[in-house]
Motif scaffolding. Sequence first.
Motif, mmCIF file in Angstrom:
data_model
loop_
_atom_site.group_PDB
_atom_site.id
_atom_site.type_symbol
_atom_site.label_atom_id
_atom_site.label_comp_id
_atom_site.label_asym_id
_atom_site.label_seq_id
_atom_site.Cartn_x
_atom_site.Cartn_y
_atom_site.Cartn_z
ATOM 1 N N ARG A 93 -36.939 -27.253 119.627
ATOM 2 C CA ARG A 93 -36.645 -27.104 118.041
ATOM 3 C C ARG A 93 -37.254 -25.784 117.627
ATOM 4 N N ALA A 94 -38.254 -25.504 118.255
ATOM 5 C CA ALA A 94 -38.714 -23.964 118.183
ATOM 6 C C ALA A 94 -37.717 -22.931 118.832
ATOM 7 N N PHE A 95 -37.365 -23.360 119.887
ATOM 8 C CA PHE A 95 -36.493 -22.375 120.513
ATOM 9 C C PHE A 95 -34.939 -22.128 119.671
ATOM 10 N N LEU A 96 -34.452 -23.485 119.435
ATOM 11 C CA LEU A 96 -33.522 -23.354 118.448
ATOM 12 C C LEU A 96 -33.546 -22.947 117.266
ATOM 13 N N GLY A 97 -34.784 -22.760 116.512
ATOM 14 C CA GLY A 97 -35.197 -21.935 115.464
ATOM 15 C C GLY A 97 -35.123 -20.482 115.576
ATOM 16 N N LEU A 98 -35.747 -20.086 116.717
ATOM 17 C CA LEU A 98 -35.698 -18.722 117.064
ATOM 18 C C LEU A 98 -34.141 -18.208 117.252
ATOM 19 N N ALA A 99 -33.439 -19.013 118.110
ATOM 20 C CA ALA A 99 -32.007 -18.658 118.366
ATOM 21 C C ALA A 99 -31.392 -18.811 116.972
ATOM 22 N N LEU A 100 -31.232 -19.403 116.148
ATOM 23 C CA LEU A 100 -30.460 -19.573 114.774
ATOM 24 C C LEU A 100 -31.117 -18.297 113.915
ATOM 25 N N GLY A 101 -32.393 -17.984 114.078
ATOM 26 C CA GLY A 101 -32.879 -16.848 113.158
ATOM 27 C C GLY A 101 -32.282 -15.705 113.636
ATOM 28 N N VAL A 102 -32.077 -15.351 115.074
ATOM 29 C CA VAL A 102 -31.463 -14.158 115.552
ATOM 30 C C VAL A 102 -30.034 -14.353 115.113
ATOM 31 N N ALA A 103 -29.499 -15.589 115.275
ATOM 32 C CA ALA A 103 -27.957 -15.604 114.957
ATOM 33 C C ALA A 103 -27.624 -15.104 113.457
ATOM 34 N N ASP A 104 -28.509 -15.519 112.555
ATOM 35 C CA ASP A 104 -28.722 -15.247 111.089
ATOM 36 C C ASP A 104 -28.786 -13.807 111.147
ATOM 37 N N LEU A 105 -29.459 -12.989 111.805
ATOM 38 C CA LEU A 105 -29.521 -11.499 111.604
ATOM 39 C C LEU A 105 -28.256 -11.018 112.317
ATOM 40 N N ALA A 106 -27.706 -11.744 113.276
ATOM 41 C CA ALA A 106 -26.544 -11.207 113.986
ATOM 42 C C ALA A 106 -25.050 -11.351 112.954
ATOM 43 N N VAL A 107 -25.147 -12.521 112.407
ATOM 44 C CA VAL A 107 -24.172 -12.612 111.149
ATOM 45 C C VAL A 107 -24.511 -11.614 110.085
ATOM 46 N N LEU A 108 -25.495 -11.388 109.628
ATOM 47 C CA LEU A 108 -25.847 -10.416 108.556
ATOM 48 C C LEU A 108 -25.305 -8.891 108.983
ATOM 49 N N ALA A 109 -25.644 -8.627 110.244
ATOM 50 C CA ALA A 109 -25.011 -7.425 110.932
ATOM 51 C C ALA A 109 -23.906 -7.052 110.869
ATOM 52 N N ALA A 110 -23.041 -8.532 111.059
ATOM 53 C CA ALA A 110 -21.372 -8.520 111.104
ATOM 54 C C ALA A 110 -20.975 -8.482 109.785
ATOM 55 N N LEU A 111 -21.532 -9.064 108.718
ATOM 56 C CA LEU A 111 -20.831 -8.722 107.517
ATOM 57 C C LEU A 111 -21.050 -7.252 107.019
ATOM 58 N N VAL A 112 -22.273 -6.916 107.333
ATOM 59 C CA VAL A 112 -22.479 -5.509 106.665
ATOM 60 C C VAL A 112 -21.414 -4.375 107.405
ATOM 61 N N THR A 113 -21.087 -4.617 108.639
ATOM 62 C CA THR A 113 -20.227 -3.576 109.291
ATOM 63 C C THR A 113 -18.696 -4.100 109.098
ATOM 64 N N ALA A 114 -18.320 -5.397 108.787
ATOM 65 C CA ALA A 114 -17.140 -5.666 108.501
ATOM 66 C C ALA A 114 -16.790 -5.214 106.882
ATOM 67 N N ASN A 115 -17.482 -5.554 105.946
ATOM 68 C CA ASN A 115 -16.876 -5.341 104.531
ATOM 69 C C ASN A 115 -18.068 -4.578 103.795
ATOM 70 N N GLY A 116 -19.182 -4.284 104.376
ATOM 71 C CA GLY A 116 -20.276 -3.267 103.717
ATOM 72 C C GLY A 116 -20.986 -4.113 102.645
ATOM 73 N N THR A 117 -20.918 -5.406 102.689
ATOM 74 C CA THR A 117 -21.793 -6.304 101.852
ATOM 75 C C THR A 117 -22.567 -7.249 102.553
ATOM 76 N N VAL A 118 -23.617 -7.977 101.808
ATOM 77 C CA VAL A 118 -24.311 -8.774 102.602
ATOM 78 C C VAL A 118 -23.848 -10.259 102.194
ATOM 79 N N ALA A 119 -22.951 -10.414 101.375
ATOM 80 C CA ALA A 119 -22.505 -11.578 100.764
ATOM 81 C C ALA A 119 -21.043 -11.963 101.423
#
Length: 122
Positions: free
Chosen positions: A91-117
């Motif tokens: 569960r700790a490794f899943l939390g770590l992977a999901l946290g990294v995935a959160d930051l990857a989604v954030l980076a994709a959103l920022v590069t795609a349309n320039g917003t964090v929403a």
Amino acid sequence: MTLTLIDRTRCTDAAPDKDAPDKDVVDTGAAPEEAPDAAPRRAVGREADGLAVASFVLGLVGLLVFNIVLGPMAIVMALLALARHTRRRGRAFLGLALGVADLAVLAALVTANGTVAWSIGG
């Protein structure tokens, strides 16, 4: 009613002294001796398990909302749980992977349309 425990493994040849207290009688009113580190160690293990579960939940929720905040929190909590030797390592490794995935989604959103929403409806 009084309960006395007698140690029958000791064999003494001399008669017991009447004035001295009986060494074979155990005081039942005394608290049982425990290892001094038993309770804190159990609390640390329970706390580490809680950190592992919290990192998983925060990482999962962070995929949908507040990924800029919940992603790093999930990563930190997962690393703390792993450092404290949690029993819920998966569960700790899943939390770590999901946290990294959160930051990857954030980076994709920022590069795609320039917003964090983001919104599903478009």
